[in-house]
Design a protein around this motif. Sequence first.
Motif, PDB file in Angstrom:
ATOM      1  N   ARG A 147       0.827  -1.213   0.000  1.00  0.00           N
ATOM      2  CA  ARG A 147       0.000   0.000   0.000  1.00  0.00           C
ATOM      3  C   ARG A 147       0.856   1.255   0.000  1.00  0.00           C
ATOM      4  NH1 ARG A 147      -5.778  -0.258   2.165  1.00  0.00           N
ATOM      5  NH2 ARG A 147      -6.361  -2.347   1.550  1.00  0.00           N
ATOM      6  N   ARG A 148       0.252   2.325  -0.467  1.00  0.00           N
ATOM      7  CA  ARG A 148       0.943   3.615  -0.498  1.00  0.00           C
ATOM      8  C   ARG A 148       0.658   4.391   0.774  1.00  0.00           C
ATOM      9  NH1 ARG A 148       4.806   3.772  -4.180  1.00  0.00           N
ATOM     10  NH2 ARG A 148       4.110   3.312  -6.283  1.00  0.00           N
ATOM     11  N   TYR A 149       1.685   5.060   1.279  1.00  0.00           N
ATOM     12  CA  TYR A 149       1.537   5.914   2.457  1.00  0.00           C
ATOM     13  C   TYR A 149       2.080   7.296   2.156  1.00  0.00           C
ATOM     14  CZ  TYR A 149       0.745   1.602   5.090  1.00  0.00           C
ATOM     15  OH  TYR A 149       0.242   0.410   5.553  1.00  0.00           O
ATOM     16  N   LEU A 150       1.466   8.272   2.803  1.00  0.00           N
ATOM     17  CA  LEU A 150       1.966   9.645   2.763  1.00  0.00           C
ATOM     18  C   LEU A 150       2.541   9.941   4.145  1.00  0.00           C
ATOM     19  CD1 LEU A 150       2.133  12.479   1.387  1.00  0.00           C
ATOM     20  CD2 LEU A 150      -0.094  12.953   2.414  1.00  0.00           C
ATOM     21  N   TYR A 151       3.835  10.220   4.192  1.00  0.00           N
ATOM     22  CA  TYR A 151       4.480  10.552   5.470  1.00  0.00           C
ATOM     23  C   TYR A 151       4.526  12.062   5.585  1.00  0.00           C
ATOM     24  CZ  TYR A 151       7.809  10.452   9.349  1.00  0.00           C
ATOM     25  OH  TYR A 151       8.414  10.618  10.567  1.00  0.00           O
ATOM     26  N   LEU A 152       3.748  12.598   6.524  1.00  0.00           N
ATOM     27  CA  LEU A 152       3.649  14.045   6.707  1.00  0.00           C
ATOM     28  C   LEU A 152       4.404  14.416   7.982  1.00  0.00           C
ATOM     29  CD1 LEU A 152       0.444  16.180   6.292  1.00  0.00           C
ATOM     30  CD2 LEU A 152       1.890  16.504   8.281  1.00  0.00           C
ATOM     31  N   GLN A 153       5.447  15.222   7.830  1.00  0.00           N
ATOM     32  CA  GLN A 153       6.230  15.680   8.978  1.00  0.00           C
ATOM     33  C   GLN A 153       5.995  17.164   9.204  1.00  0.00           C
ATOM     34  OE1 GLN A 153      10.011  13.810   7.330  1.00  0.00           O
ATOM     35  NE2 GLN A 153      10.460  13.786   9.522  1.00  0.00           N
ATOM     36  N   VAL A 154       5.763  17.535  10.447  1.00  0.00           N
ATOM     37  CA  VAL A 154       5.653  18.949  10.809  1.00  0.00           C
ATOM     38  C   VAL A 154       6.973  19.322  11.465  1.00  0.00           C
ATOM     39  CG1 VAL A 154       4.295  20.671  12.035  1.00  0.00           C
ATOM     40  CG2 VAL A 154       3.193  18.593  11.215  1.00  0.00           C
ATOM     41  N   LEU A 155       7.724  20.196  10.789  1.00  0.00           N
ATOM     42  CA  LEU A 155       9.095  20.512  11.227  1.00  0.00           C
ATOM     43  C   LEU A 155       9.164  21.928  11.791  1.00  0.00           C
ATOM     44  CD1 LEU A 155      10.914  18.935   8.161  1.00  0.00           C
ATOM     45  CD2 LEU A 155      10.518  17.898  10.395  1.00  0.00           C
ATOM     46  N   GLY A 156       8.336  22.187  12.779  1.00  0.00           N
ATOM     47  CA  GLY A 156       8.388  23.484  13.458  1.00  0.00           C
ATOM     48  C   GLY A 156       7.477  24.521  12.838  1.00  0.00           C
ATOM     49  N   GLY A 157       7.252  25.578  13.592  1.00  0.00           N
ATOM     50  CA  GLY A 157       6.435  26.692  13.121  1.00  0.00           C
ATOM     51  C   GLY A 157       7.181  27.996  13.297  1.00  0.00           C
ATOM     52  N   LYS A 158       6.679  29.038  12.667  1.00  0.00           N
ATOM     53  CA  LYS A 158       7.296  30.362  12.808  1.00  0.00           C
ATOM     54  C   LYS A 158       6.233  31.437  12.597  1.00  0.00           C
ATOM     55  CE  LYS A 158       8.889  30.106   8.010  1.00  0.00           C
ATOM     56  NZ  LYS A 158      10.034  29.992   7.120  1.00  0.00           N
ATOM     57  N   ALA A 159       6.573  32.638  12.999  1.00  0.00           N
ATOM     58  CA  ALA A 159       5.730  33.828  12.798  1.00  0.00           C
ATOM     59  C   ALA A 159       4.381  33.732  13.503  1.00  0.00           C
ATOM     60  CB  ALA A 159       5.529  34.098  11.301  1.00  0.00           C
ATOM     61  N   PHE A 160       4.322  33.024  14.647  1.00  0.00           N
ATOM     62  CA  PHE A 160       3.119  33.070  15.478  1.00  0.00           C
ATOM     63  C   PHE A 160       3.244  34.320  16.356  1.00  0.00           C
ATOM     64  CE2 PHE A 160       3.001  28.798  13.987  1.00  0.00           C
ATOM     65  CZ  PHE A 160       1.667  28.395  14.059  1.00  0.00           C
ATOM     66  N   LEU A 161       2.985  35.470  15.726  1.00  0.00           N
ATOM     67  CA  LEU A 161       3.348  36.761  16.315  1.00  0.00           C
ATOM     68  C   LEU A 161       2.578  37.085  17.584  1.00  0.00           C
ATOM     69  CD1 LEU A 161       3.723  38.862  13.049  1.00  0.00           C
ATOM     70  CD2 LEU A 161       5.482  37.666  14.357  1.00  0.00           C
ATOM     71  N   GLU A 162       1.408  36.473  17.770  1.00  0.00           N
ATOM     72  CA  GLU A 162       0.634  36.731  18.987  1.00  0.00           C
ATOM     73  C   GLU A 162       1.413  36.281  20.230  1.00  0.00           C
ATOM     74  OE1 GLU A 162      -3.692  35.524  20.808  1.00  0.00           O
ATOM     75  OE2 GLU A 162      -3.512  35.674  18.631  1.00  0.00           O
ATOM     76  N   HIS A 163       2.362  35.345  20.014  1.00  0.00           N
ATOM     77  CA  HIS A 163       3.139  34.812  21.141  1.00  0.00           C
ATOM     78  C   HIS A 163       4.586  35.320  21.118  1.00  0.00           C
ATOM     79  CE1 HIS A 163      -0.178  32.104  22.097  1.00  0.00           C
ATOM     80  NE2 HIS A 163      -0.296  31.961  20.813  1.00  0.00           N
ATOM     81  N   LEU A 164       4.774  36.484  20.495  1.00  0.00           N
ATOM     82  CA  LEU A 164       6.119  37.043  20.366  1.00  0.00           C
ATOM     83  C   LEU A 164       6.727  37.352  21.728  1.00  0.00           C
ATOM     84  CD1 LEU A 164       8.093  37.895  18.138  1.00  0.00           C
ATOM     85  CD2 LEU A 164       7.126  40.181  18.228  1.00  0.00           C
ATOM     86  N   GLN A 165       5.908  37.826  22.660  1.00  0.00           N
ATOM     87  CA  GLN A 165       6.407  38.206  23.991  1.00  0.00           C
ATOM     88  C   GLN A 165       6.302  37.063  25.006  1.00  0.00           C
ATOM     89  OE1 GLN A 165       7.835  41.134  24.215  1.00  0.00           O
ATOM     90  NE2 GLN A 165       7.235  41.646  22.120  1.00  0.00           N
ATOM     91  N   GLU A 166       5.916  35.875  24.525  1.00  0.00           N
ATOM     92  CA  GLU A 166       5.735  34.742  25.442  1.00  0.00           C
ATOM     93  C   GLU A 166       7.076  34.369  26.082  1.00  0.00           C
ATOM     94  OE1 GLU A 166       2.378  32.213  26.522  1.00  0.00           O
ATOM     95  OE2 GLU A 166       2.423  33.652  24.906  1.00  0.00           O
ATOM     96  N   PRO A 167       7.158  34.345  27.409  1.00  0.00           N
ATOM     97  CA  PRO A 167       8.434  33.977  28.043  1.00  0.00           C
ATOM     98  C   PRO A 167       8.714  32.485  27.879  1.00  0.00           C
ATOM     99  CG  PRO A 167       6.740  34.258  29.710  1.00  0.00           C
ATOM    100  CD  PRO A 167       6.125  34.656  28.398  1.00  0.00           C
ATOM    101  N   GLU A 168       9.989  32.129  27.905  1.00  0.00           N
ATOM    102  CA  GLU A 168      10.384  30.717  27.806  1.00  0.00           C
ATOM    103  C   GLU A 168       9.887  29.982  29.057  1.00  0.00           C
ATOM    104  OE1 GLU A 168      12.271  27.825  25.458  1.00  0.00           O
ATOM    105  OE2 GLU A 168      12.175  29.960  25.048  1.00  0.00           O
TER     106      GLU A 168
END
Length: 662
Positions: free
Chosen positions: A107-128
């Motif tokens: 069978r065929r599979y689609l391997y979908l990887q999520v390799l991080g996000g960026k520009a979630f500006l609403e959380h720009l000031q979110e502390p570590e």
Amino acid sequence: MSLPPEKASELKQIIHQQLLKMDVHGRIREVLAETIREELVPEHQQLSTEDLIKALRQRGIVDDVMKELKFVTDVNEKERTSAPKPSTHFVDREPAVLKKTNIDPTRRYLYLQVLGGKAFLEHLQEPEPLPGQICSTFTLCLHFRNQRFRSKPVPCACEPDFQDGFLLEVHKDSLGDGSKMVDATTMLSICDPVHMVLIKTDTCGETTLVASYFLEWRSVLAAENGITNVAVELLGVGTESKVSVGVLNIRLEMYPQLNKTLSSEITSTQFTLERQKTAEKERLFLVYAKQWWREYLQIRPTHNTRLVKIFAQDENGVNRPVCCYVRPLRAGRLLDTPRQAARFVSVLGHERAPVIGGGGGKQEQWCTLLAFLCRSKGDCEDHANLLCSLLLGFGLEAFVCVGTKAKGVPHTWVMTCGSDGTITFWESLTGHRYIHRPINPDDPPLAEQPKPLYPYRTIGCIFNHQKFFGNCQPSDAVELCVFDLHNESKWKPMSEEAIKSVCPPGATSSVPPFPPLCASTIDAAVTSNEIEVQLRILVSEHRKDLGLSTVWDDQLSYLLSPALAAYELERTTGVSAGNEEFQDAVRRAVPDGHTFKGFPIHFVHRNARRAFATCLRSPFCEEIICCRGDQVRLAVRVRVFTYPESACAVWIMFACKYRSVL
């Protein structure tokens, strides 16, 4: 640590094989020759073992060897003995895999990887977040061809650290010949998108829908090596559906690799044709809907004020025919009866779509089913659409009703038509059922009329996945309505063919397929116990602040269990049972001259502190919690009932017994 001789020789053999495999001897010879050239020629000094080890370390050879030697527990040894320290040995094996998945090589599979996000500006000031600190999290939920996935929660940040992979089976349950390896051309005809929903969970456990996105995965069919990287821009929902909330980096890969990839011209042409075909069908339906509405208004001018809802906006601000939000949905073995389905829908949270600013206006947002289920809460329309879909799945003739309740507030609920003509209303927010008996306005004044128990006032239209009817009776008052749907002088129907052209299971459609329901991941007994322990602490602290001591009666607490089970049974089936046994047990547990008081309350969340604050607002409950008297004994019992999608009905009962002093 000393080893027996046979273990020592086995260990030496394993290390020797590992060194041979890595060709460590050859690499040592090279390093030795290089070191002699560099260091011995000028001074003709002796080369010690330490010098050689140092040289091997500098070139990373020692680190390479150590990385390849994995320490693992001997599973068989662990099963044979209960020793606290099972023996370990060195084995050669692949790097640790988080989770093994059985892959069908045909069978065929689609391997979908999520390799991080960026520009979630609403959380720009979110502390570590500090280690161990509770923080707001993002969770990504996926649905593709009857398969559902959920990412690990990651802390909310401007660049959230999503690192997840999902293996999607491409031709699951649909292309017939399961043994045939599907090729690129066949996959190009599979137009189901990957539906991605991003949920934010705050520190109190409250969920918010951040984004809903339909990923066109078929671009990978034209990618070189069957791998492509996509930057997906997520837009907000509701009033923010045109505003970017962030970008996800996604990598798509086909397994097994395609023997022959398609050209990008072929894929883009296919996408264009599908869009044109869908747009044309939607245009024709819009033309038909306008014509139907004109005819409906010509019947009676007052029809203009009736709640006849033909289109509704989803979370992305896309207008869809209302019939698309309903579809027969089978719950497998997760729900057994229509009434249990109604109970499940009622314990999903009720929340109106958020509105920015005042004015009291209601923001319209009919969520897609995946967004509603992942968030576990929604408005009355979302509840009614889901309940109608489940009742259709149970083989009932069900419709969503659009109308008003008291004070003209717009509302939706569900109606079923029995084969004997019985009309039953189902309130999706509470699970209550009402039998509809119409009042005949032509009856003489003294004739006794049925008194309606339901809260509904007017009804404008009803619909399901195949049918749509506009109410064209002289009055749209629910109590006067006759639900003879075959009589076109009372209910104006839409063409079933027109509805079928834009609503699945039709041809190409922009409407997302329905996801399957997921079983609960909550352990009812453990959760019940945790909430109960927290409530005991809260009650003790509250009484301590009042200068009161707290003595718990565990036996009395246990005796409250049958009552909580009976309450949930009654909510689900409408049948009350077991009350006599509960009352008898309490009478036996409370001595003569003592008073017993009990207060049951129901929640659909699992936040003990929030529940306790609500309980204190009730004067009856506060009287029990703050009870003063002689020989006061307190009891509390919590019972969590789990439903699909990790929805919960939480019953709490506070009780006390004390000596009556006159």
